[in-house]
Design a protein around this motif. Structure first.
Motif: not given
Length: 326
Positions: A29-35, A85-99
């Motif tokens: 029942p879970q097709a979209l995961l929020e990231v 499908l459980q999600i952990q989130t790593l929040d980072l500062t002083e970064v700038f990711f590119s494609i």
């Protein structure tokens, strides 16, 4: 690994789609995961149990002309359990990711590595606790680390430095760093040998990924020193065949303009490199080059081929013509 689930990021959103690759239907029942916003490249850990997704957070990070001249420099990495499908989130500062900033993992799958192009750093993080491992590996300002390739035996990984346009290329040429994942130190820097002194030595773009042979000795990377200068695909670029142990440039091969990413075939016999209108196959042992112009080209820097396991076949999409070629 059991092919029961497939994942694809939706870059214009804050979601990852999960679907059944056999039926093509969204997972119930879970097709979209929020990231995090603007999810880009994603990678499975070596055992296939965890999926890590890089989010670019473009609205927060891109400077606003006339308002702010520097973004917030923040980023997110979503760590998804493939089974639950459980999600952990790593929040980072002083970064700038590119494609072009992808994640690679240590052999045991416990540590992830990623470059931060906008801050000229390499980061580590712990998968289980979703925390950053400090300190970071600081690189020279403006060298802009982009894609990372892990060696097949996990003994080193290579980072492509694409360089800022503000750096004089002759003084600080684009290069490839080899890094020991255990000590997290740079073991060598490879600066390919130029073919023509009249041109810049070489010019890597964000789409130029390094392919590594199965024994870890050889590498192949596209060189866009001509197409980036001229702004056209009508002139040939180069593919650089490198000895990663000695740093020597063994061959400089002519490939079609707008040379893009490079890949190693699963059987370990060949490298494949995509250009705008062609793809090229390089036999690793003989270094023989075969250029192929398919009827429907139009590849992009984000185009990735898929290789069959039973026969020597490749599947590649034409983003311009909406064809899938075998």
């Amino acid at each position: 690994p059991d092919s029961s689930k497939a994942f694809v990021s939706i870059p214009g959103s804050d979601e990852v789609l999960v679907f059944d690759p056999a039926s093509g239907l969204p997972l119930e029942p879970q097709a979209l995961l929020e990231v995090g916003e603007n999810p880009a490249l994603m990678t499975l850990t070596p055992d296939g149990s965890t999926l890590c997704v890089v989010s670019l957070l473009l609205e927060a990070n891109i400077p606003q002309t006339g308002k702010t001249f520097k973004g917030e420099e923040i980023g997110k990495i979503s760590i998804i359990d493939v089974e639950t499908l459980q999600i952990q989130t790593l929040d980072l500062t002083e970064v700038f990711f590119s494609i072009g900033n992808n994640i690679v993992f240590s052999e045991d799958g416990k540590t992830g590595y990623i470059a931060s192009s906008g801050t000229d750093q390499i980061l580590r993080f712990d998968i289980e606790s979703a925390t950053e491992i400090t300190p970071r590996l600081d690189l020279a300002a403006g060298t802009r680390p982009s894609s990372i390739t892990m060696a097949p035996d996990f003994s080193f990984f290579a980072v492509v430095l694409i360089g800022s346009t503000m750096l004089p290329q002759l003084e600080t040429p684009d290069s490839i760093l080899l890094i020991d994942p255990v000590s997290f130190t740079i073991t060598s820097t490879i600066v390919p040998t130029p073919q023509e002194e009249i041109f810049p030595p070489h010019n890597f773009g964000v789409s130029n990924t390094l392919a590594i042979s199965s024994d870890g000795q050889f590498g192949l990377i596209g060189d866009r020193e001509f197409s980036l200068v001229t702004g056209t695909s009508q002139i040939d670029d180069h593919a650089l065949f490198l000895d990663l142990q000695t740093g020597e440039t063994l061959e400089i091969l002519n490939v079609a303009g707008v040379a893009g990413p490079a890949f190693a075939t699963p059987n370990g016999q060949s490298f494949v490199i995509l250009s705008d209108q062609e793809f090229a196959i390089i036999d690793i042992e003989s270094r023989q080059l075969t250029r192929v112009t398919p009827p429907f080209a139009g590849f992009k820097g984000t185009t990735r081929p898929a290789f069959s396991s039973d026969k020597p076949r490749m599947f590649v999409a034409s983003a311009i013509r909406d064809f899938l070629m075998e």
